[in-house]
Design a protein around this motif. Sequence first.
Motif, PDB file in Angstrom:
ATOM      1  N   GLY A 123       0.751  -1.255   0.006  1.00  0.00           N
ATOM      2  CA  GLY A 123      -0.067   0.068  -0.078  1.00  0.00           C
ATOM      3  C   GLY A 123       0.687   1.166   0.135  1.00  0.00           C
ATOM      4  N   ALA A 124       2.147   1.030  -0.040  1.00  0.00           N
ATOM      5  CA  ALA A 124       2.974   2.421  -0.091  1.00  0.00           C
ATOM      6  C   ALA A 124       2.666   3.085  -1.343  1.00  0.00           C
ATOM      7  CB  ALA A 124       4.536   1.876   0.409  1.00  0.00           C
ATOM      8  N   ALA A 125       2.747   4.509  -1.124  1.00  0.00           N
ATOM      9  CA  ALA A 125       2.849   5.275  -2.326  1.00  0.00           C
ATOM     10  C   ALA A 125       3.445   6.505  -1.951  1.00  0.00           C
ATOM     11  CB  ALA A 125       1.525   5.530  -2.803  1.00  0.00           C
ATOM     12  N   VAL A 126       4.839   6.623  -2.112  1.00  0.00           N
ATOM     13  CA  VAL A 126       5.716   7.953  -1.809  1.00  0.00           C
ATOM     14  C   VAL A 126       6.446   8.253  -2.699  1.00  0.00           C
ATOM     15  CG1 VAL A 126       5.709   6.569   0.521  1.00  0.00           C
ATOM     16  CG2 VAL A 126       7.596   6.156  -1.162  1.00  0.00           C
TER      17      VAL A 126
ATOM     18  N   TYR B 299      -1.208  11.023  -0.364  1.00  0.00           N
ATOM     19  CA  TYR B 299      -2.702  10.569  -0.019  1.00  0.00           C
ATOM     20  C   TYR B 299      -2.903   9.083  -0.454  1.00  0.00           C
ATOM     21  CZ  TYR B 299      -3.418  11.221  -5.030  1.00  0.00           C
ATOM     22  OH  TYR B 299      -3.226  11.390  -6.315  1.00  0.00           O
ATOM     23  N   ALA B 300      -2.081   8.676  -1.623  1.00  0.00           N
ATOM     24  CA  ALA B 300      -2.519   7.319  -2.013  1.00  0.00           C
ATOM     25  C   ALA B 300      -1.940   6.091  -1.278  1.00  0.00           C
ATOM     26  CB  ALA B 300      -2.040   7.418  -3.559  1.00  0.00           C
ATOM     27  N   ASP B 301      -1.167   6.559  -0.139  1.00  0.00           N
ATOM     28  CA  ASP B 301      -0.486   5.605   0.552  1.00  0.00           C
ATOM     29  C   ASP B 301      -1.748   5.039   1.615  1.00  0.00           C
ATOM     30  OD1 ASP B 301       1.158   4.225   2.515  1.00  0.00           O
ATOM     31  OD2 ASP B 301       2.758   5.312   1.808  1.00  0.00           O
ATOM     32  N   THR B 302      -2.108   3.764   1.666  1.00  0.00           N
ATOM     33  CA  THR B 302      -3.097   3.046   2.001  1.00  0.00           C
ATOM     34  C   THR B 302      -2.581   2.380   3.473  1.00  0.00           C
ATOM     35  OG1 THR B 302      -3.083   1.248   0.833  1.00  0.00           O
ATOM     36  CG2 THR B 302      -4.442   3.002   0.374  1.00  0.00           C
ATOM     37  N   ARG B 303      -1.382   2.355   3.691  1.00  0.00           N
ATOM     38  CA  ARG B 303      -0.796   1.898   4.962  1.00  0.00           C
ATOM     39  C   ARG B 303      -1.553   2.400   5.927  1.00  0.00           C
ATOM     40  NH1 ARG B 303       5.580   2.143   3.970  1.00  0.00           N
ATOM     41  NH2 ARG B 303       4.690   4.069   2.826  1.00  0.00           N
ATOM     42  N   GLY B 304      -2.087   2.073   7.187  1.00  0.00           N
ATOM     43  CA  GLY B 304      -2.635   2.547   8.259  1.00  0.00           C
ATOM     44  C   GLY B 304      -3.958   2.169   8.228  1.00  0.00           C
ATOM     45  N   MET B 305      -4.504   1.273   7.403  1.00  0.00           N
ATOM     46  CA  MET B 305      -5.943   0.861   7.624  1.00  0.00           C
ATOM     47  C   MET B 305      -6.236   0.169   8.892  1.00  0.00           C
ATOM     48  SD  MET B 305      -7.678   1.824   5.154  1.00  0.00           S
ATOM     49  CE  MET B 305      -9.289   0.835   5.600  1.00  0.00           C
ATOM     50  N   ASP B 306      -5.425  -0.587   9.588  1.00  0.00           N
ATOM     51  CA  ASP B 306      -5.625  -0.980  11.009  1.00  0.00           C
ATOM     52  C   ASP B 306      -5.740  -0.002  12.036  1.00  0.00           C
ATOM     53  OD1 ASP B 306      -5.498  -3.593   9.999  1.00  0.00           O
ATOM     54  OD2 ASP B 306      -3.415  -3.876  10.367  1.00  0.00           O
ATOM     55  N   ASP B 307      -4.979   1.071  11.663  1.00  0.00           N
ATOM     56  CA  ASP B 307      -4.887   2.290  12.481  1.00  0.00           C
ATOM     57  C   ASP B 307      -6.170   3.063  12.671  1.00  0.00           C
ATOM     58  OD1 ASP B 307      -1.957   2.376  13.541  1.00  0.00           O
ATOM     59  OD2 ASP B 307      -2.014   2.110  11.477  1.00  0.00           O
TER      60      ASP B 307
ATOM     61  N   LEU C 249      -3.450  13.129   8.213  1.00  0.00           N
ATOM     62  CA  LEU C 249      -2.353  12.771   9.270  1.00  0.00           C
ATOM     63  C   LEU C 249      -2.727  12.216  10.589  1.00  0.00           C
ATOM     64  CD1 LEU C 249      -0.563  16.123   8.965  1.00  0.00           C
ATOM     65  CD2 LEU C 249      -0.156  14.074   7.766  1.00  0.00           C
ATOM     66  N   PRO C 250      -3.935  12.241  11.147  1.00  0.00           N
ATOM     67  CA  PRO C 250      -4.086  11.543  12.387  1.00  0.00           C
ATOM     68  C   PRO C 250      -3.885  10.000  12.241  1.00  0.00           C
ATOM     69  CG  PRO C 250      -5.804  13.038  12.243  1.00  0.00           C
ATOM     70  CD  PRO C 250      -5.043  13.167  10.953  1.00  0.00           C
ATOM     71  N   VAL C 251      -4.297   9.356  11.000  1.00  0.00           N
ATOM     72  CA  VAL C 251      -4.036   7.726  10.915  1.00  0.00           C
ATOM     73  C   VAL C 251      -2.604   7.710  10.541  1.00  0.00           C
ATOM     74  CG1 VAL C 251      -4.775   5.795   9.599  1.00  0.00           C
ATOM     75  CG2 VAL C 251      -6.600   7.446  10.442  1.00  0.00           C
ATOM     76  N   ARG C 252      -2.184   8.751   9.535  1.00  0.00           N
ATOM     77  CA  ARG C 252      -0.790   8.299   9.290  1.00  0.00           C
ATOM     78  C   ARG C 252       0.145   8.561  10.354  1.00  0.00           C
ATOM     79  NH1 ARG C 252      -0.117   6.638   4.962  1.00  0.00           N
ATOM     80  NH2 ARG C 252      -0.888   8.507   3.623  1.00  0.00           N
ATOM     81  N   PHE C 253       0.061   9.505  11.274  1.00  0.00           N
ATOM     82  CA  PHE C 253       1.037   9.530  12.446  1.00  0.00           C
ATOM     83  C   PHE C 253       0.743   8.314  13.184  1.00  0.00           C
ATOM     84  CE2 PHE C 253       1.314  14.702  12.366  1.00  0.00           C
ATOM     85  CZ  PHE C 253       2.378  14.436  11.287  1.00  0.00           C
ATOM     86  N   HIS C 254      -0.268   8.018  13.656  1.00  0.00           N
ATOM     87  CA  HIS C 254      -0.699   6.857  14.493  1.00  0.00           C
ATOM     88  C   HIS C 254       0.345   5.798  13.928  1.00  0.00           C
ATOM     89  CE1 HIS C 254      -2.808   3.500  16.676  1.00  0.00           C
ATOM     90  NE2 HIS C 254      -3.109   4.564  17.701  1.00  0.00           N
ATOM     91  N   TRP C 255       0.082   5.245  12.681  1.00  0.00           N
ATOM     92  CA  TRP C 255       0.528   4.325  11.994  1.00  0.00           C
ATOM     93  C   TRP C 255       2.285   4.287  12.014  1.00  0.00           C
ATOM     94  CZ3 TRP C 255       3.789   4.632   7.534  1.00  0.00           C
ATOM     95  CH2 TRP C 255       4.206   3.312   6.856  1.00  0.00           C
TER      96      TRP C 255
ATOM     97  N   SER D 212     -14.641   8.966  -1.221  1.00  0.00           N
ATOM     98  CA  SER D 212     -16.007   9.318  -1.014  1.00  0.00           C
ATOM     99  C   SER D 212     -16.864   8.500  -1.289  1.00  0.00           C
ATOM    100  CB  SER D 212     -16.120  10.865  -1.566  1.00  0.00           C
ATOM    101  OG  SER D 212     -15.583  11.741  -0.658  1.00  0.00           O
ATOM    102  N   PRO D 213     -18.020   8.207  -1.351  1.00  0.00           N
ATOM    103  CA  PRO D 213     -18.660   8.434  -0.142  1.00  0.00           C
ATOM    104  C   PRO D 213     -18.613   7.727   1.011  1.00  0.00           C
ATOM    105  CG  PRO D 213     -20.492   7.655  -1.403  1.00  0.00           C
ATOM    106  CD  PRO D 213     -19.077   7.806  -2.343  1.00  0.00           C
ATOM    107  N   GLY D 214     -18.019   6.341   0.740  1.00  0.00           N
ATOM    108  CA  GLY D 214     -18.013   5.258   1.969  1.00  0.00           C
ATOM    109  C   GLY D 214     -16.859   5.378   2.658  1.00  0.00           C
ATOM    110  N   TRP D 215     -15.623   5.647   2.225  1.00  0.00           N
ATOM    111  CA  TRP D 215     -14.457   5.763   2.766  1.00  0.00           C
ATOM    112  C   TRP D 215     -13.818   4.284   3.147  1.00  0.00           C
ATOM    113  CZ3 TRP D 215     -11.533  10.132   2.223  1.00  0.00           C
ATOM    114  CH2 TRP D 215     -12.081  11.233   1.918  1.00  0.00           C
ATOM    115  N   ILE D 216     -14.201   3.462   2.193  1.00  0.00           N
ATOM    116  CA  ILE D 216     -13.529   2.076   2.357  1.00  0.00           C
ATOM    117  C   ILE D 216     -12.359   1.782   1.826  1.00  0.00           C
ATOM    118  CG2 ILE D 216     -14.049  -0.362   2.620  1.00  0.00           C
ATOM    119  CD1 ILE D 216     -16.968   0.178   2.847  1.00  0.00           C
ATOM    120  N   GLY D 217     -11.146   2.145   2.227  1.00  0.00           N
ATOM    121  CA  GLY D 217      -9.707   1.972   1.656  1.00  0.00           C
ATOM    122  C   GLY D 217      -9.710   0.621   1.065  1.00  0.00           C
ATOM    123  N   SER D 218     -10.176  -0.405   1.777  1.00  0.00           N
ATOM    124  CA  SER D 218      -9.865  -1.779   1.218  1.00  0.00           C
ATOM    125  C   SER D 218     -10.747  -2.360   0.077  1.00  0.00           C
ATOM    126  CB  SER D 218      -9.924  -2.788   2.457  1.00  0.00           C
ATOM    127  OG  SER D 218     -11.260  -2.618   3.048  1.00  0.00           O
TER     128      SER D 218
END
Length: 505
Positions: free
Chosen positions: A58-61, A117-125, A151-157, A360-366
Motif C-alpha cells: 500500500g505504500a505510495a511515496v 494521499y494514495a498511501d493506504t498503509r494504516g488501515m488497521d490504525d 495525518l491522524p491515521v498516518r501519524f498513528h501508523w 467518498s462517499p463510503g471511505w472504505i480504503g480496502s
Amino acid sequence: MSTDASYEVHPTQAEPPFVLAIDVGSSSVRALLFDRFARSIQSCHARQSVTFETQTDGAAVINADLLLEVTWNCIDEVLSKANSLVKDIVGVGNCTLVSNILGLDKMGSAITPIFTYADTRGMDDVAILRNQMDENETHQRTGCILHPSYLPVRFHWIRRVHPELWERVSHWMTIGEYMLFKLFGETAVSYSVASWSGMLNRHKLVWDDQFFNLLSIPSGALSKLVDLDVKWCGLRKPFTDRWPGLVNTPWFPAVGDGAAVNVGSGCLDRQCLAITMGTSTAIRVLLDDVPKIPQGLWCYRLDQNASLLGGALSEGGNVLEWLNHIFQMKETTEFESELTKMLPGEHGLTFLPLLAGERSPGWIGSARGIIAGLSLATEARDIYHAGLEALACRIGLVYERVISAIPHDAKVVVSGGVLLHSPLLRQILSDVLGAPISTFPFSEPSSRGISMLVLRSLGIVPDLGTFPCKIDDVVHPDPENHKRYQEIIRRQTELYQQMILEDRT
C-alpha cells in the motif's frame, strides 16, 4: 477540445505584471507564466513527469528532494523561455497535491519520503482510533474522517510501526512547506493546505489540540498557520545565483490544488459546482460557511474566509487507463462514437470501479473493483462503456450529497483532461446528474487559479470575481437516460453492499 483563446496570450500581447504559477501534482510538475488578466503566456511553460514509488503493502511515496529538483528545473525552463519578461514577474505562487507529509530531523534534512494521499498503509490504525474517539464529532470539527489519507491515521501508523523514526523527526511538513524552507530557511503552512491534513480545527483555524494530545505530537512539530496573503522575499543561496530575476520577488504559501481548480475555473461561490477528473475525481463547491458537513463528504478551506465542501473519488482516469491497458485500446475516439448509439446499461454489466480503493462517499480504503454480469457475448467495448457509466454513477452519488447543501440549480462546470477529451463521458455524466454541464476549456485551471490568488494578494485586483471566465460546450441531459441511470446506480449500490458484507464476514 482546443483551449479558448481568451485564456492564453502571445508574449508580445501579454499585459504586465506577471505571475509565475507552479503546480506540483501527483503525475507531473508544471510551471506557467500568467499576465495581469490571468492569461497563460504562450510558450512560457514547462512540465516534467513525476511518479509515486508504490509497493504491494500500500505504500505510495515520493522522494522529496528529487521532487523539488524537478520543480526547480521547471522554473529554470520557464524563466529561460520568458527572457525579458522576467523583470516584470511580481509574485510566485504554487499549489500542490495535498494530504502529503514528510519528516525532517533537527538539522533540517528530510529523513522520510513524502507519504502521499494514495498511501493506504494504516488501515488497521483507523479502527484503533475509532475506538478512542467520536468519529462523527471529529468529522464535523476537522472536516475530515479517519482515513489513511489524513495525518491522524498516518501519524498513528508511523508511531506504531516505526517508533524510532517517529522520535527522530523534529518537524513534519508538506512539500509546499519544504519548498519554502529550502528557498528561505523558514516556512509556514496555509489554512488551505492544513485543512487537507485532518489536523486543523476548521472552526477556530488552529491545529487541533485533541489530536495533538491523543497522538503525543510535540509542540512546534507542525508549522505556523498563515493565510494566502503572507509572503516571503529574499532567496537564499544557491537560488540567488540560479534565479537572479526572482531574488526579491514575493513568494506565497501553497494552496490546495483542488481549491485552486475551483478558483481558476470560475467556481467561486455556491452557484457553481466544479467536477474535475484526472487520475482521480473530485466534486467541490466554495461556500462562506458549512455549519454541518453531509455524511461522506469533506470540508477543506480556500482561505480563512471560504470553505470548500465536496468529495473525492479514488477512481477516474486511472480506471480508463487500466481498461486501455487490459484491452490494448490505443485509440478510443472511434470506439466512443460507436457507444453513443447504445442505450445506458445495454451491455448488461454492473461495474464497481473501485480499483484503487474508496474515498467518498463510503471511505472504505480496502474496497476493490467488481464487474458483474459477464458472459461469452461480452465484448471489450461493453466493458469500456460500463466503465464510463460506472465512473459517472459514482460521481452522481457524491453530487447528490453536495447539492443537499447548495441551490439545486447551481451550475456544474467540468474540467480535467479525461472529461475534456471525452464528449461521450460528458454526456453520460450530464444524463446521470440530470443537469446541464459546462466545460471549462483551459487545460490548467489550477495554475490559473494560483495566478488569480497571487494577483489578489498583491492588491493588483480587488477580488477573484474581477477575472472573466468563459464557459462553453454546454451538454444537456436526456430525461429518459437519467431514469435509466437511476436503475444502474441502484444495481451498483447493491453490488457495493454485497462487497462490504462479504468483506466483513
